[in-house]
Structure formats: C-alpha cells, structure tokens
Enzyme design. Structure first.
Site, mmCIF file in Angstrom:
data_model
loop_
_atom_site.group_PDB
_atom_site.id
_atom_site.type_symbol
_atom_site.label_atom_id
_atom_site.label_comp_id
_atom_site.label_asym_id
_atom_site.label_seq_id
_atom_site.Cartn_x
_atom_site.Cartn_y
_atom_site.Cartn_z
ATOM 1 N N GLU A 113 0.811 -1.239 0.000
ATOM 2 C CA GLU A 113 0.000 0.000 0.000
ATOM 3 C C GLU A 113 0.837 1.278 0.000
ATOM 4 O O GLU A 113 0.589 2.190 0.787
ATOM 5 C CB GLU A 113 -0.956 0.001 1.202
ATOM 6 C CG GLU A 113 -1.880 -1.208 1.246
ATOM 7 C CD GLU A 113 -2.906 -1.158 2.376
ATOM 8 O OE1 GLU A 113 -2.754 -0.335 3.288
ATOM 9 O OE2 GLU A 113 -3.866 -1.958 2.325
ATOM 10 N N GLU B 102 -5.631 -10.935 -1.606
ATOM 11 C CA GLU B 102 -6.467 -10.815 -0.391
ATOM 12 C C GLU B 102 -7.946 -10.868 -0.753
ATOM 13 O O GLU B 102 -8.764 -10.109 -0.239
ATOM 14 C CB GLU B 102 -6.160 -9.483 0.326
ATOM 15 C CG GLU B 102 -4.701 -9.302 0.658
ATOM 16 C CD GLU B 102 -4.379 -8.066 1.488
ATOM 17 O OE1 GLU B 102 -5.316 -7.471 2.058
ATOM 18 O OE2 GLU B 102 -3.201 -7.710 1.567
HETATM 19 C C1 XIL Z 1 -5.956 -6.725 8.184
HETATM 20 C C2 XIL Z 1 -6.283 -7.929 9.038
HETATM 21 O O1 XIL Z 1 -7.184 -8.750 8.352
HETATM 22 C C3 XIL Z 1 -6.870 -7.476 10.365
HETATM 23 O O2 XIL Z 1 -7.036 -8.581 11.223
HETATM 24 C C4 XIL Z 1 -5.949 -6.446 11.006
HETATM 25 O O3 XIL Z 1 -6.569 -5.945 12.167
HETATM 26 C C5 XIL Z 1 -5.629 -5.310 10.063
HETATM 27 O O4 XIL Z 1 -5.103 -5.841 8.867
HETATM 28 N N1 XIL Z 1 -4.906 -4.893 3.557
HETATM 29 C C6 XIL Z 1 -3.841 -5.661 3.970
HETATM 30 C C7 XIL Z 1 -4.007 -6.578 5.107
HETATM 31 O O5 XIL Z 1 -2.778 -5.650 3.309
HETATM 32 O O6 XIL Z 1 -2.818 -6.780 5.828
HETATM 33 C C8 XIL Z 1 -5.106 -6.140 6.012
HETATM 34 O O7 XIL Z 1 -5.301 -7.145 7.011
HETATM 35 C C9 XIL Z 1 -6.383 -5.867 5.253
HETATM 36 C C10 XIL Z 1 -6.152 -4.792 4.235
#
Ligand code: XIL
Length: 356
Positions: free
Chosen positions: A164, A269
C-alpha cells in the site's frame, strides 16, 4: 388460475439456481450456464489457491484447519508476519507465531507467502519514535528485512516487500519510511530482501486497482520504474477486497493492467463483501450469494487468461465467513460458510477455472 400458481414458483426456482438470463432473438429467455471445472477440491485448481491464516484458528478450530488442509496449496499470514507483530525493539523479535505458520505450511506441502515486510499501518512504537539520520533509517530497515527474510530463507517462498505505498490520490503515500529515507525506500526494501534470499519471489502488494483508474496507472508506472531500474521485483499483489456490486469489467481491468508489466500476478487478499455499507440489519439472501458467486468467477477466470508464468495464484483473506476481518459487518465475504461448507462462490471459482 391453478396453472399460473404452479408455473410461477417453478420459474423462480429456475432463475435462482441458474447463472444468467439472456434474451433470444424472439425475446424468449434463455438461461446460460457456465460449466464447472471438474476438480475434487481447490487443491487441483489450475494455479495455487490459498488463505490468510492465523495460528489461533489453526490451533483451536478443527473445521478451519481441515478446510485449509483439504482445499489449499498455498498460504499466507493474516497478521503474524507484520512488523508490529514481529519487531519488539531493535534486534528484538517475536518469532513464535511465524514459526508456527511456516511449519504448518511446510508440513502440509503448501507454498508459504510472507505478508508483509514494510507497511505504513504496521510500524512498532520503537520505529515510529526512532530518531536518526537517513543512513540510520536505512540501516534499521535493512536489519529488520534481512533478519526476517534470512530466518525463513528457502521456507517462505515469496514476500510482499512493500504494501500500500500509493495513496488514494495516486501518489506515493506519506509514511515514516518515505519521510526518513525518501522515495528510495521502496527500491531499497526490495534490494535488502533480495540480498537475504536471492530465490525469494518479491511482490509489491496494493489495493484499489479494480475501482480507480488513477490508482491502476500509478501502480503500473511505479512497477515499470522499478523494473527499468533493475530493482529485484517479480510480482504485483492485487488485494481485491471487493463489494459484490463490482463489475466483471472492473476486475478484468485490474488484472490485465497489472499483468501488462510482465510481472507475476497474485490476487492476494480476495473477499467479496455482501454488506459493504455495514448495515446492522443486513439479511443474507440466496440472490446475494448467487451474485457473490459471479464475482468469484470473474477473478478466477481473468487469472486463467494470463500467461501461465504470470498466474501466481489467488489467496482468500481468511478461510470462512466467521473468520473474515469483515465478519462483524455483519458480512459473509468468503467461499466457505459458518459451518465450513462450500458456498455458491466455490462453484463460481470452478466456473472460472473451466477451460474448453
Ligand atoms: C488486516 C487484518 O485482516 C486485520 O485482522 C488487522 O486488524 C488489520 O489488517 N490490507 C492488507 C491486510 O494488506 O494486511 C489487512 O489485514 C487488510 C487490508
């Protein structure tokens, strides 16, 4: 009158259980059904399919663990491999959860993907309050990356090196790393990771390719710049946290624009939110589950259309509805339901995998 009552429910059943309606030239309705790839589990998918796992669920939830073992050929970590979880101070590390996940993956012959080395949202307090010169900052980043990547050399096959780094205006995001090292922190992070494990496949992971042309373009330009500078980057991760209303065209734009870089593409994701507006009185319907099935199909199918060497795989963010980070919405964004049964979304994936 009697006849109509019989016909209407039957027509409804047909519409709900079929994929798509189209008009014939005489305006009668034809139902198009997408064929399913004939595979027994996602382990036989044409490219690796995995999930973001937590040690807690693997240890305490037998159905979760069994679903992972039965269906997945790759895995990543939802939180345990993030800097704020590993780094407790300079050269002070908490490895237990990462060791547990890596061992689980290797024991079960899964490809282990590391998520994520440098993310603005996961910086431990000692980093945020660190004071030093640009060289000092480069050194603490190098130490961290090389200690982590080095420890799991040959075991963690690929890493999200940066996560990100483009903000919503399509420019480089402000972060402690950018502030103290400058834009160069990105290329350096890849270089440090590569030095620690020259065989690791290194990704730049990002969100929003599917909803913003500005973000797509910014990611593409950054990736091409890194490539031109011979930075050791091999792939792009597309997070794809999408609402059920996301169109097929949007998902295809995301995947194909990223693939134009020539890098490996990881849908990293994936989840499909049914209640993105977080309506507390949300009601789950069959219709929504059918729409969700379509969105899973779009992603699986677009990946199938890439050259094989670019198909790094699809990773679900979580395993089943109850352990998704969106589940409190309430939401039901996963491929497996509360009882770990396959949802219609599962068939959407099989449709996407189908090849004539
Ligand atoms: C999220 C997790 O799912 C949560 O449990 C945590 O509290 C915050 O992070 N983008 C990403 C992930 O790259 O690492 C994130 O994961 C969701 C958004």
């Amino acid at each position: 009158m009697k006849k109509i009552f019989l016909i209407i429910p039957l027509a409804l059943v047909l519409l709900v259980s079929c994929d798509r309606e189209e008009f014939n030239s005489d305006n009668s309705i034809a139902v198009v059904e997408y064929p399913l790839a004939n595979i027994a589990s996602l382990k036989e998918a044409p490219y690796p399919i995995g999930g973001a796992l937590t040690p807690n669920n693997l240890k305490n939830n037998a159905a979760y663990k069994q679903t992972v073992i039965n269906e997945m050929t790759s895995m990543t970590s939802e939180n345990a491999m993030k800097m704020a979880n590993i780094s407790r101070g300079r050269k002070q590390y908490f490895w237990d959860d990462v060791d547990y996940l890596v061992n689980f993956g290797i024991e079960n012959k899964m490809r282990v993907h590391g998520h994520t080395l440098i993310w603005h949202n996961s910086t431990p307090a000692w980093i945020t309050s660190f004071v030093g010169t640009k060289e000092d900052w480069k050194l603490i980043m190098k130490e961290y990356i090389q200690d982590v990547v080095g420890r799991y050399k040959g075991k963690i096959k690929s890493w999200d090196v940066v996560n990100e780094v483009i903000d919503d205006n399509g420019v480089l995001r402000e972060s402690v790393w950018k502030k103290n090292i400058g834009e160069e922190f990105i290329a350096l992070a890849f270089q440090y990771a590569h030095e620690a494990d020259p065989d690791a496949i290194l990704f730049y992971n990002e969100y929003g390719h599917e909803y913003s042309a500005a973000r797509r373009l910014a990611v593409y330009q950054l990736a091409m710049k890194l490539k031109a500078e011979n930075v050791p980057i091999n792939g792009l991760g597309l997070q794809m946290h999408v609402p059920v209303t996301r169109s097929e065209a949007d998902i295809r734009y995301a995947i194909f624009s990223a693939a134009k870089t020539g890098f490996k593409i990881h849908v990293s994701e994936l989840d499909v939110a049914l209640n993105p507006s977080l309506n507390k009185s949300f009601v789950l319907t069959n219709e929504l589950l059918q729409q969700q099935k379509d969105v899973y199909r779009y992603a699986a199918k677009a990946m199938m259309e890439l050259p094989v060497e670019q198909q790094y795989g699809i990773t679900f963010w979580g395993v089943a509805d109850p352990n998704s980070f969106l589940s409190s919405g309430p939401d039901f964004p996963a491929v497996f339901d509360f009882t770990y049964k396959r949802k219609p979304a599962y068939d959407g994936l099989l449709q996407g995998f189908y090849k004539k």
